[in-house]
Enzyme design. Sequence first.
Site, short mmCIF file in Angstrom:
data_model
loop_
_atom_site.label_atom_id
_atom_site.label_comp_id
_atom_site.label_asym_id
_atom_site.label_seq_id
_atom_site.Cartn_x
_atom_site.Cartn_y
_atom_site.Cartn_z
N CYS A 103 0.81 -1.23 0.00
CA CYS A 103 0.00 0.00 0.00
C CYS A 103 0.84 1.27 0.00
CB CYS A 103 -0.94 -0.02 1.20
SG CYS A 103 -1.96 -1.52 1.23
N HIS A 138 -2.62 8.01 6.04
CA HIS A 138 -2.83 6.67 5.48
C HIS A 138 -4.23 6.21 5.90
CE1 HIS A 138 -1.75 2.99 3.59
NE2 HIS A 138 -1.81 2.27 4.69
N GLU A 162 -0.73 5.43 13.62
CA GLU A 162 -0.42 6.62 12.81
C GLU A 162 -0.63 7.89 13.64
OE1 GLU A 162 -2.57 6.95 9.12
OE2 GLU A 162 -1.23 8.52 8.36
N LYS A 179 -9.63 7.89 2.38
CA LYS A 179 -10.06 6.49 2.26
C LYS A 179 -11.47 6.30 2.84
CE LYS A 179 -5.54 4.12 2.27
NZ LYS A 179 -4.61 5.24 2.50
N HIS A 231 -9.78 1.71 0.21
CA HIS A 231 -8.32 1.59 0.19
C HIS A 231 -7.89 1.02 -1.17
CE1 HIS A 231 -4.29 1.06 1.18
NE2 HIS A 231 -4.37 0.47 2.35
N PHE A 233 2.06 -3.25 3.96
CA PHE A 233 2.45 -4.53 4.56
C PHE A 233 3.93 -4.78 4.28
CE2 PHE A 233 -2.02 -6.69 4.24
CZ PHE A 233 -2.44 -5.92 5.31
#
Length: 412
Positions: A163, A303, A314, A335, A340, A399
């Site tokens: 991502c 994010h 975050e 998002k 996403h 990831f």
Amino acid sequence: MDRRVVVTGMGVISPVGNTVGDFWSSLVNGRTGTGLLAKFNTEGFSSKVAAEVKNFDPDRYIDPKESRRMDLFIQYAMAAAQMAVDRSGLDFEKEDKERAGVLVGSGIGGIQTLETQKEVLDQKGPRRISPLLIPMLIINMAAGMVSIRWGLRGPNTSVVTACATGNHCIGDAMRFIQRGDADIMLAGGTEGSITPLGFGGFCSMKALSTRNEEPDKASRPFDLDRDGFVMGEGAGIVVLEELERAKKRGAPILAELVGYGISADAHHITMPDPEGRGACKAMRLALDDAKLPDAELDYINAHGTSTPYNDKFETIAIKNLLNSRAKEVPVSSTKSMTGHLLGAAGAVELIACVLALVHGVIPPTINYATPDPECDLDYVPNIAREKKIKTAMSNSFGFGGHNAVLVARKFE
């Protein structure tokens, strides 16, 4: 490196609009692209919610004969690239194509083709496998096809960092121009992986929201009742140019790209560092690269995935970055509306940042209903905010612990 890099074109295919104008209108009006997944039967899947691209017609951008040779993620990239080039006003027949390159990545690539051809193998045998299986499947083919479209023979590569892919692609492309390897770069991310196998994989990880009874409210970053992300698809491509050549040709300069920071969590295959160290380091490096004092950062596009871990960690990272100023800086997650977009997320969200700089409007975090005591920043809840901003940061974390952060500045 004193070669400055500006954004002169943008293209978007997204769950909330297939043009930059429609995309931006949806963001500032809080319109969501999430809903019940319609592409295939979701019986047996724990989640039934997705953010799908609607009404996409590849023939508007690609020769129909050619588009049939492309996986969906390549079609999305080609469409977004065409829009970005059109918006920039570039005529590559008048440019030095040796000095123009492409850097486009994807998180998963051609999984749709993989699934289809696996069925062919099982049902009809190996001799019926398409000779185009590999070219349609491999992730670097998006960058390859974009370069072929315009004959661009400069740097051409691809990034795969889950991502964080989109931001890595744009940041690395910026470096190509700063180092003098190229004068023009088409850069961004693309994803078309809402397939039974791709979707089922995220379901098995328990990463997706199961708010199936309220699909339009399933993506709710930083809300106490968030329960996972909503899988999306689409592409974001930007045209980057060296500033002086862009000015010389009278290009429409939308913003300057001034900072890029990357780091690794080195912690876990999927869970972010609980102390937000890798994310904080990437943000710090991006601000330092931009030579931007903390006090002059006006907006963060988070994010903000809507997963319990990401949003909490975050928030910690932003607090560690900005200390007492953390609660003064607006932080929103688009998002909440787009879902996403995985490998395309960073590119699409940088485009949102550029549009926020251009229009003086910060898009909201929708579906924010119940504050989480552990997420206590200003998330621009539910309604867009008019505010003249000069700088914006885009966060992307993937990831594997990949972190990529970009900083853009209003061009004046």
